[in-house]
Design a protein around this motif. Structure first.
Motif, short mmCIF file in Angstrom:
data_model
loop_
_atom_site.label_atom_id
_atom_site.label_comp_id
_atom_site.label_asym_id
_atom_site.label_seq_id
_atom_site.Cartn_x
_atom_site.Cartn_y
_atom_site.Cartn_z
N LYS A 193 -4.84 2.82 -21.99
CA LYS A 193 -5.61 3.26 -22.97
C LYS A 193 -6.01 2.20 -24.17
N GLY A 194 -4.61 1.50 -24.57
CA GLY A 194 -4.89 0.48 -25.53
C GLY A 194 -5.66 -0.58 -24.86
N SER A 195 -5.43 -1.11 -23.76
CA SER A 195 -6.12 -1.97 -23.05
C SER A 195 -7.52 -2.16 -23.20
N LEU A 196 -8.12 -0.73 -22.70
CA LEU A 196 -9.39 -0.48 -22.48
C LEU A 196 -10.15 -0.46 -23.93
N CYS A 197 -9.41 0.06 -25.07
CA CYS A 197 -9.92 0.05 -26.31
C CYS A 197 -10.17 -1.39 -26.85
N TYR A 198 -9.03 -2.25 -26.71
CA TYR A 198 -9.34 -3.84 -26.93
C TYR A 198 -10.17 -4.50 -26.17
N MET A 199 -10.58 -4.19 -24.86
CA MET A 199 -11.52 -4.96 -24.06
C MET A 199 -12.83 -4.40 -24.61
N ILE A 200 -13.03 -3.31 -25.16
CA ILE A 200 -14.27 -2.90 -25.66
C ILE A 200 -14.43 -3.49 -27.10
N THR A 201 -13.46 -3.55 -27.91
CA THR A 201 -13.58 -4.09 -29.40
C THR A 201 -13.91 -5.71 -29.25
N ILE A 202 -13.32 -6.35 -28.56
CA ILE A 202 -13.54 -7.76 -28.75
C ILE A 202 -15.11 -8.07 -28.27
N PRO A 203 -15.62 -7.71 -27.33
CA PRO A 203 -17.01 -8.12 -27.05
C PRO A 203 -18.02 -7.79 -28.20
N LEU A 204 -17.76 -6.46 -28.56
CA LEU A 204 -18.71 -5.66 -29.34
C LEU A 204 -18.72 -6.72 -30.67
N ILE A 205 -17.52 -7.01 -31.20
CA ILE A 205 -17.22 -7.72 -32.57
C ILE A 205 -18.02 -9.21 -32.25
N LEU A 206 -17.75 -9.83 -31.29
CA LEU A 206 -18.00 -11.51 -31.05
C LEU A 206 -19.46 -11.21 -30.67
N TYR A 207 -20.06 -10.65 -29.91
CA TYR A 207 -21.40 -10.69 -29.56
C TYR A 207 -22.39 -9.98 -30.97
N GLY A 208 -21.82 -9.10 -31.16
CA GLY A 208 -22.25 -8.36 -32.68
C GLY A 208 -22.59 -9.29 -33.60
N PHE A 209 -21.54 -10.23 -34.24
CA PHE A 209 -21.44 -11.00 -35.07
C PHE A 209 -22.48 -12.36 -34.79
N SER A 210 -22.51 -12.77 -33.50
CA SER A 210 -23.50 -13.89 -33.06
C SER A 210 -25.02 -13.42 -33.42
N LYS A 211 -25.25 -12.08 -33.59
CA LYS A 211 -26.68 -11.82 -33.69
C LYS A 211 -26.73 -10.73 -34.98
N ILE A 212 -25.96 -11.29 -35.85
CA ILE A 212 -25.84 -10.25 -36.84
C ILE A 212 -27.19 -10.23 -37.83
N THR A 213 -28.03 -11.36 -37.70
CA THR A 213 -29.41 -11.34 -38.20
C THR A 213 -30.46 -10.40 -37.60
N ASP A 214 -30.00 -9.60 -36.48
CA ASP A 214 -30.92 -8.57 -35.86
C ASP A 214 -30.29 -7.33 -36.08
N ALA A 215 -30.95 -6.27 -36.12
CA ALA A 215 -30.52 -4.82 -36.35
C ALA A 215 -29.68 -4.62 -35.15
N LEU A 216 -29.70 -5.11 -33.92
CA LEU A 216 -29.00 -4.68 -32.85
C LEU A 216 -27.75 -5.32 -33.13
N GLY A 217 -27.62 -6.42 -33.77
CA GLY A 217 -26.31 -7.19 -33.87
C GLY A 217 -25.52 -6.44 -34.83
#
Length: 454
Positions: A193-217
């Motif tokens: 359970k913890g591994s799944l949460c972690y593996m979802i968290t990391i890409p959302l934060i990293l990719y979201g921040f890289s596109k933070i100037t867009d609404a989707l980011g």
């Protein structure tokens, strides 16, 4: 036994870094062969970082359960095999997939490798040994573009993977001589359970921040923060979490050292990229000359890291690391004042100063992190440190992208030189401020390492 472990970890640290940095010079050749778009090629490079960041903590915990040496050996074999397979890639999509897998397998090697190092060497010389490991990483980062360029020019890009895969496999020869095994939580159930949460968290934060100037980011980044909160909640409920939250509670050395690591890499990872842009686009220098100047920073980092690590065996690692961070803050602020006619000697001297600061920070900070936890947590701590490094690197490049967009830098052919120079100056000022926060985090540590809370 000690020397065999050190040799194996140094080889894989060198190759892992070289595979990450050297691929950049092979991308043009790969793009021409597969007629690939620039965006696809950028993901060939980024997939390796994403794979490593996503799998670091889960595989670090798996090493504590199954055996650090065992997982390390399996990781070396599979990492080497995927490198050889990449040399036979038939499409850029296949190459992206295999690079993502390589990043995940490198996580299987890096965290357990550092944990084994910390386990076999006495605490009194741990800083010096970690300095050698850190120096291997820096040498790999330095040699990656140079050796990768030579290999691609004379043998072709496929041989970059063939040769690195062969060298990586040689690390197994040394580790096979080691008979002892080390565990952190032997036989415990794995925290899926913890591994799944972690593996979802990391890409959302990293990719979201890289596109933070867009609404989707923005939405993705917020979702990532929510997933992070859920991950922490799940870990607090688990008896055998992949990240024991108690490591942070009442342990300021561990907490602040990891925060300082993330801030440091966020402030320094993009230096080579920005200085390369400045020297080649603004100053009109060749790639060879620019690379030679940038090499000065990595030379100082690789040369002084073992000495800085040894120094942290005698002096509080937090003090040494704080001094290194302060030096970097000064160097970054100096780079923010570069202009078209700045002396190349001055640029070289600033980079050498930053190299000194980098060496003084990294090895002692790693030493402080491992010294702030019990041996059973070495696997988790090493993997968490690697995660902080990768998150910091991703944030560093995201800041570059955001500032470049805001300053309307559309081209690096010379047409937008004024906007490019302005963006570079702003970015280095931002990085120097991030370093100041890093100093505060570094100084917030207790004067002496302790594990009273554990």
């Amino acid at each position: 036994m000690q020397k065999y472990v050190l040799y194996a970890v140094m080889i894989t640290s060198f190759i892992g870094s070289m595979v990450g940095s050297g691929i950049n010079v092979a991308l043009p050749s790969i793009g021409r062969e597969f007629d690939a778009m620039t965006g696809d090629l950028s993901w060939v490079a980024a997939a390796y970082l994403f794979g490593s960041a996503i799998f670091n903590l889960p595989l670090g915990k798996a090493a504590d359960i199954l055996g650090r040496k065992r997982l390390y050996k399996i990781g070396i074999v599979m990492f080497s095999v995927t490198l050889l397979i990449a040399g036979f890639a038939t499409s850029v999509d296949f190459l992206m997939d295999i690079r993502f897998l390589q990043g995940g397998l490198m996580a299987m090697v890096f965290g357990p490798g550092m944990a084994v190092l910390a386990s076999v060497f006495d605490k009194k010389e741990r800083g010096r040994i970690l300095g050698y490991q850190t120096a291997s990483v820096y040498v790999g980062l330095t040699c990656g573009p140079a050796l990768g360029g030579l290999i691609c020019e004379y043998l072709g890009w496929r041989w970059f993977f063939f040769l690195t895969g062969t060298v990586a496999a040689s690390g197994l020869i040394f580790m096979l001589r080691v008979k002892e095994e080390w565990y952190g939580d032997r036989g415990a159930p794995f925290d899926f359970k913890g591994s799944l949460c972690y593996m979802i968290t990391i890409p959302l934060i990293l990719y979201g921040f890289s596109k933070i100037t867009d609404a989707l980011g923005i939405y993705l980044f917020i979702a990532g923060l929510a997933a992070l909160a859920l991950f922490i909640y799940v870990e607090r409920q688990s008896q055998h979490p992949i990240l024991d939250v108690s490591l942070f509670i009442g342990n300021r050395v561990f907490t602040c050292s990891n925060l300082a690591a993330m801030l440091h890499y966020a402030a320094t990872f993009a230096i080579s990229f920005l200085v390369s842009m400045y020297l080649q686009v603004i100053c009109g220098l060749s790639a060879t000359v620019a690379g030679g100047i940038i090499l000065l920073q990595f030379f100082m980092m690789a040369t002084l890291s073992p000495k800085a690590g040894a120094l942290s065996d005698k002096i509080d690692p937090g003090i040494v690391a704080s001094v290194g961070m302060a030096i970097n803050s000064v160097g970054l602020f100096a780079l923010s004042w570069l202009h078209r006619d700045s002396s190349l000697i001055l640029v070289g001297l600033i980079l050498m100063i930053i190299g000194i600061g980098f060496a003084l920070f990294s090895s002692p900070n790693n030493n402080a992190i491992l010294g702030a936890c019990q041996p059973k947590f070495y696997g988790t701590a090493s993997s968490l440190l690697a995660t902080m490094r990768l998150i910091g690197q991703a944030f560093s490049m995201a800041i570059v992208t955001i500032v470049m967009d805001v300053n309307s830098v559309q081209s690096v052919t010379g047409a937008d030189n004024d906007a490019l120079l302005g963006a570079i100056q702003i970015i280095f000022k931002i990085f120097s401020i991030i370093c100041l926060f890093g100093i505060l985090a570094s100084l917030a540590r207790k004067k002496k390492e302790g594990t009273a809370s554990l």
